[in-house]
Design a protein around this motif. Structure first.
Motif, PDB file in Angstrom:
ATOM      1  N   PHE A   1     -61.358  43.978 -35.563  1.00  0.00           N
ATOM      2  CA  PHE A   1     -61.484  42.519 -35.642  1.00  0.00           C
ATOM      3  C   PHE A   1     -61.830  42.081 -37.060  1.00  0.00           C
ATOM      4  O   PHE A   1     -61.267  41.122 -37.585  1.00  0.00           O
ATOM      5  N   ALA A   2     -62.771  42.790 -37.662  1.00  0.00           N
ATOM      6  CA  ALA A   2     -63.237  42.385 -38.997  1.00  0.00           C
ATOM      7  C   ALA A   2     -62.097  42.460 -40.009  1.00  0.00           C
ATOM      8  O   ALA A   2     -61.915  41.540 -40.822  1.00  0.00           O
ATOM      9  N   VAL A   3     -61.331  43.543 -39.948  1.00  0.00           N
ATOM     10  CA  VAL A   3     -60.256  43.703 -40.933  1.00  0.00           C
ATOM     11  C   VAL A   3     -59.191  42.631 -40.722  1.00  0.00           C
ATOM     12  O   VAL A   3     -58.728  41.988 -41.674  1.00  0.00           O
ATOM     13  N   ILE A   4     -58.830  42.391 -39.459  1.00  0.00           N
ATOM     14  CA  ILE A   4     -57.791  41.384 -39.203  1.00  0.00           C
ATOM     15  C   ILE A   4     -58.287  39.992 -39.608  1.00  0.00           C
ATOM     16  O   ILE A   4     -57.551  39.200 -40.185  1.00  0.00           O
TER      17      ILE A   4
ATOM     18  N   LYS B   1     -57.047  49.550 -43.794  1.00  0.00           N
ATOM     19  CA  LYS B   1     -56.439  48.757 -42.719  1.00  0.00           C
ATOM     20  C   LYS B   1     -55.470  49.602 -41.894  1.00  0.00           C
ATOM     21  O   LYS B   1     -54.637  49.070 -41.161  1.00  0.00           O
ATOM     22  N   ASP B   2     -55.618  50.942 -42.015  1.00  0.00           N
ATOM     23  CA  ASP B   2     -54.719  51.840 -41.274  1.00  0.00           C
ATOM     24  C   ASP B   2     -54.910  51.743 -39.765  1.00  0.00           C
ATOM     25  O   ASP B   2     -53.994  51.972 -38.999  1.00  0.00           O
ATOM     26  N   HIS B   3     -56.148  51.438 -39.374  1.00  0.00           N
ATOM     27  CA  HIS B   3     -56.468  51.551 -37.947  1.00  0.00           C
ATOM     28  C   HIS B   3     -56.176  50.290 -37.157  1.00  0.00           C
ATOM     29  O   HIS B   3     -56.415  50.233 -35.968  1.00  0.00           O
TER      30      HIS B   3
END
Lengths: 488, 292
Positions: free
Chosen positions: A111-114, A22-24
């Motif tokens: 988007f997917a990670v958030i 989730k760094d990006h």
């Protein structure tokens, strides 16, 4: 079998963690309201917090819009409609929507990670299902903008004006796309409210809309709770209300709009039947049942939550289902191996547990996956109930969680009656090798979507929506356009 | 000695039968000259209930072939044509002049023929094969919503009723109709037309009486799927909308000048149709293609 092999099988097999990074991702500490192309502070000065349901960690503060803010947003949408959006050519409108689709595709992983962080859904699903479908929805509807006359033969098509849109927490970005894309394509402007537990991807979408150069006020995003939604519904200057959510709230909205001439579409709850006949490919069907009920932790309005198994194969299906459940991984949704992520909120977990208790009290037999669940966060192991009656509460009411009820049947007519005996009518699944039987059932089942030998499939070109108390109107495809146009 | 005229008893129409209202009540609407139109059934909420259950029992109508529905609707037009004189007479008694009465009756017959023709065609216009991005054959077809309540306009008592009812049954629905309260004669006579056509009993049920009394039980009935409101009373429209929400009925308001020959179309049929989408896998073993 040698002793060694037996031990290997008995061992609990596990994978090394495979966490998505989730760094990006870029999240602000605090989000304001997106009104008239600008980020505006809420007039009340109030913010609420959104948390990661997987570990209860804080994600961001989000503005709580009140009626004044909603009024500003509707006014902005009205001005944008009158001065800009209703005047530009349909093909230019299309290009803006295409551009939004492309910008979303470029930022798909963020988007997917958030989405996973905010909603608790597994990264596998947000990455492979939610986000691509959301992008595709914009891409699909973009092309309709300058072809609307072909969709409604013999009629002149015009836009409605300002659309108020209220979406749920189970597919936050995808539902935003389902609402915004057809509305814009048909030439309307939008005030959209995401759910209070999952506002972040809609706010990220607002950033993309800002970046796309879409004229100010065409899309406004206001965050908040039920009061914010009510302010949108009751605002005198909205021409259309589109709501996806619970049947109870849908009924309230329909009531409060009675007597007005606002156009409404409602996509509400369900208690969909998944029906397996004895000639079905059983292993495939078992996969379909698992996907039908445990996809997105069962937070799916069309979840196949009522399983009907033909009596002759009930034992083998239930055994195989339990076996398959034993191989499911429940845990951190950011882990790419995870099958079942976190329940969206503490409140929803309480609702699910309440229904599980009701099921036990009603005398149904429970089977739950024995699994470790993280100490923090909201989780519910996959659950199934056998020995369920048609009259059981758990077979009648929508649970919106990973809970399956199983009933048996003998004849085709019997299962059609049982499946239709529900106030809902959103979806149904039919598993059989016999084509003529599929078409018999698809004709007789009172449901808007029928999946034959598959389940929980979605596509921008495929209309979605229910019969009876599952709501009215369709989203997706050519038919989804009618919700946003006026014909003369 | 002059012959004593036989007066007609106006009854309601439920499940293909002509009962009197279970309430045993009647009312006497009058025309502009203050002449009584007849003793008309003042239907009750129980009549509504009976009519809804007759309509639900008749939903097999949707399973008739589309072609057969078209033939039956056409047969209604034939029967209506044969009774033209009676409708004209009733319209004149209700206050129309001869010319407008004739126009209204002719238009009503033509409108039935118009919708008869749609019975086996709207599916092809409104259905779709959807090009999904997975290996599935995906198609959408229109299907009837189920039982529809219809509130007729007060004026245009024949052509208004025909214009609201025909698109609903054309789409395979069954219905419960509340006739014009002030001008009810044609509604009752239209029921007699239906009874001599081949339309199965219960597909159209027609009640006369006070709208104020009948709209509530119809709009709140949990086994009614949709309501078409064809009148012009804001208060009724609102009450109906509130009650309809109890089981998420589809509610539409259609008030048009039904004597305009243009006011008939496919989209009116669509008001009481659902779109059903089916996904069916396409075998794709080994990815063999149809090319070389």
């Amino acid at each position: 079998m040698t002793k060694k092999n037996k031990e290997t099988i008995a061992m609990k097999w596990s994978y090394s963690p495979a966490l998505e990074s989730k760094d990006h991702i870029n999240l602000r500490e605090k989000y304001d309201l997106f009104i008239n192309g600008k980020w505006m502070k809420p007039s009340s000065g109030k913010y609420f917090k959104t948390f990661n349901p997987a570990d209860e960690s804080f994600l961001a503060e989000v503005a709580h819009a009140d009626a004044k803010d909603v009024d500003k947003a509707v006014q902005a949408a009205r001005d944008a409609y009158n001065n800009v959006w209703s005047k530009i050519s349909p093909s230019e409108r299309a290009k803006y929507i295409y551009r939004i689709a492309r910008l979303m595709q470029e930022r798909a992983r963020e988007f997917a990670v958030i989405e996973t962080l905010d909603a608790g859904k597994t990264i596998r699903e947000s990455r492979d299902v939610d986000v691509p479908l959301a992008c595709n929805h914009f891409f699909y509807y973009a092309g309709w903008a300058d072809k609307l006359d072909y969709a409604f033969p013999n009629r002149k098509v015009s836009s409605l004006g300002v659309a108020g849109q209220i979406i749920p927490w189970n597919f936050p970005l995808l539902m935003a796309a389902w609402k915004i894309a057809p509305a814009l394509a048909a030439g309307n402007t939008v005030v959209l409210k995401p759910a209070e537990t999952t506002p972040l991807t809609a706010l990220k979408l607002a950033e993309i809309i800002e970046e796309s150069g879409l004229p100010a006020g065409v899309v406004n995003i206001v965050t908040g709770f039920g009061d914010t939604g009510a302010a949108i519904v009751n605002h005198p200057d909205t021409d259309k209300i589109a709501f996806t959510g619970s049947t109870n709230v849908g009924k309230m909205i329909q009531k409060s709009l009675a007597g007005t001439n606002k156009k409404i579409t409602l996509e509400l709850g369900g208690k969909s039947a998944n029906i397996i006949f004895e000639d079905a490919p059983i292993d495939q069907a078992v996969e379909g049942i698992i996907n039908g009920i445990f996809f997105n932790q069962g937070h799916v309005c069309c979840a196949g939550s009522r399983l009907f198994v033909q009596e002759s194969i009930a034992d083998v299906v239930i055994r195989k289902l339990k076996d398959r459940m034993r191989s499911l991984f429940v845990g951190n949704p950011l882990d790419k191996n995870t099958d079942i992520g976190a329940i969206n909120s503490k409140e929803q977990l309480a609702t699910i547990l309440k229904y599980i208790n009701i099921g036990k009290e009603e005398g149904a037999e429970i089977f739950q996956l024995a699994c470790d669940i993280p100490d923090k966060g909201y989780y519910c192991p996959p659950t199934l109930f056998t020995n369920v009656a048609q009259s059981s509460v758990i077979a009648q009411e929508e649970i919106f969680g990973p809970v399956l009820t199983i009933q048996t049947f003998r004849t085709v007519d019997e299962v059609i009656q049982k499946a239709n005996n529900s106030p809902f009518g959103l979806a149904a699944g039919v598993w059989t090798d016999k084509g003529s039987r599929i078409f018999n059932l698809t004709t007789k089942l009172k449901a808007g979507v029928i999946w034959a030998n598959t389940y929980n499939k979605f596509d921008p070109s495929s209309p979605f929506g229910g019969y009876k108390e599952s709501g009215f109107g369709r989203e997706g495809g050519l038919h989804g356009l009618s919700a946003y146009v006026k014909l003369s | 000695m002059s012959r004593l005229e036989i007066l007609k008893t106006y009854k309601i129409y439920i499940g293909g039968q002509f009962p009197r209202t279970e309430s045993g009540r009647y009312y006497v609407p009058k025309n502009g000259q203050n002449e009584p139109l007849g003793n008309i059934c003042l239907s009750s909420r129980k009549d509504v209930r009976n009519a809804v259950s007759a309509a639900r029992k008749a939903t097999g109508w949707a399973e008739r072939t589309a072609f057969n529905r078209g033939q039956i609707l056409y047969r209604i037009a034939e029967m209506l044509e044969g009774r033209k004189a009676q409708f004209i007479e009733e319209l004149i008694l209700q206050g129309s002049n001869k010319k407008t009465a004739e126009i209204e009756v002719n238009l009503a017959v033509d409108r039935v023929v118009y919708y008869a023709g749609w019975c086996d065609k709207y599916q092809q216009i409104m259905g779709a094969v959807n090009p999904v991005s997975s290996s599935h054959f995906n198609f959408s077809v229109p299907e009837p919503t189920g039982v529809v309540g219809i509130v007729c306009p007060e004026n245009q008592s024949l052509v208004g009723l025909v214009s609201l009812v025909l698109p609903v049954i054309c789409g395979g629905n069954t219905c419960v109709v509340i006739a014009s309260e002030s001008l009810p004669l044609c509604a009752v006579t239209f029921a007699e037309v239906l009874n001599t056509s081949d339309l199965p009993g219960g597909v159209i049920n027609i009640l006369t009486g006070a709208k104020k009394e009948l709209i509530s039980p119809l709009a709140s009935h949990m086994d009614v799927n949709a309501i078409i409101y064809g009148d012009n009373d804001e208060e009724q429209w609102k009450t109906l909308g509130i009650l309809a929400a109890d089981n998420v009925k589809r509610v539409s308001r259609l008030s048009k000048d039904w004597t305009n020959p243009e006011n008939q179309d496919l989209y009116q049929i669509a008001e009481t149709l659902e779109i059903k989408t089916t996904w069916h896998p396409i075998e794709n073993i080994g990815g063999a293609s149809s090319g070389y």
